[in-house]
Design an enzyme around this catalytic site. Structure first.
Site, PDB file in Angstrom:
ATOM      1  N   CYS A  73       0.878  -1.172   0.000  1.00 52.92           N
ATOM      2  CA  CYS A  73       0.000   0.000   0.000  1.00 52.92           C
ATOM      3  C   CYS A  73       0.918   1.225   0.000  1.00 52.92           C
ATOM      4  CB  CYS A  73      -0.976  -0.021   1.178  1.00 52.92           C
ATOM      5  SG  CYS A  73      -0.218   0.060   2.813  1.00 52.92           S
TER       6      CYS A  73
HETATM    7  C1  RB5 Z   1      -3.285   5.727   0.839  1.00 57.16           C
HETATM    8  O1  RB5 Z   1      -4.649   5.724   0.792  1.00 57.16           O
HETATM    9  C2  RB5 Z   1      -2.773   5.056   2.085  1.00 57.16           C
HETATM   10  O2  RB5 Z   1      -3.527   5.396   3.182  1.00 57.16           O
HETATM   11  C3  RB5 Z   1      -2.718   3.541   1.947  1.00 57.16           C
HETATM   12  O3  RB5 Z   1      -2.225   3.161   0.710  1.00 57.16           O
HETATM   13  C4  RB5 Z   1      -1.775   2.898   2.941  1.00 57.16           C
HETATM   14  O4  RB5 Z   1      -0.565   3.561   2.965  1.00 57.16           O
HETATM   15  C5  RB5 Z   1      -2.268   2.686   4.283  1.00 57.16           C
HETATM   16  O5  RB5 Z   1      -1.540   2.237   5.159  1.00 57.16           O
END
Ligand code: RB5
Length: 159
Positions: A73
């Protein structure tokens, strides 16, 4: 990528924050001969949610449908939190080669989490190579510690 690594089935998953890096690394894994199972996202959707992709990946790892998982993420934090809610998944956010290797050798790490907004493609690939090349050591003390975590998971399932 060695012949052994190329036999591995690798599951990958990412939200919008990790989508580009997932696509890059999945392509590199395929080029290296790995079987890649993609749990999404399959297109860049700026408002998608990492649990929707990371939890199915973590379940597949826990059920041994794939050998290892890569969850990405933006920071890697959300992916790690989500994956570790699945019993049998052992996920960690990795930023260095030492932890990528030792996490597997000592702790039987089976899901590596990366931050798509933190690490570049070249470092991410080195981390992934170290993660995939490593094998669980199997020493009694490591099994004992993992057994305590498995027991905790069993208690939570039955509570
Ligand atoms: C981006 O929305 C971000 O919040 C997600 O990709 C991640 O980093 C969460 O931990």
């Amino acid at each position: 990528m060695t012949a052994v690594q190329s036999l591995m089935r690798i599951g990958v998953a990412a939200d919008h924050g990790g989508y580009d890096l997932k696509e890059q690394l999945a392509g590199m894994l395929r080029d290296g001969g790995c079987a890649v199972v993609d749990f999404g996202a399959w297109q860049l959707v700026e408002d998608d949610d990492y649990p929707d992709f990371v939890v199915p990946l973590a379940r597949a790892v826990a059920r041994r449908k794939v050998d290892r998982g890569l969850a990405i993420c933006g920071s890697g934090v959300g992916a790690c939190v989500a994956a570790n809610k699945v019993p049998g998944a052992r996920a960690c956010l990795i930023h260095d080669i030492f932890s990528a290797r030792q996490g597997v050798e000592d702790d039987d790490l089976n899901v590596m989490c990366l931050g798509g907004r933190v690490v570049g493609q070249a470092l991410a690939w080195k981390l992934l190579e170290a993660f995939l090349a490593a094998r669980f050591n199997g020493a009694a003390r490591y099994r004992r510690r993992l057994g305590k975590i498995s027991e905790l998971e069993r208690q939570q399932v039955s509570s």
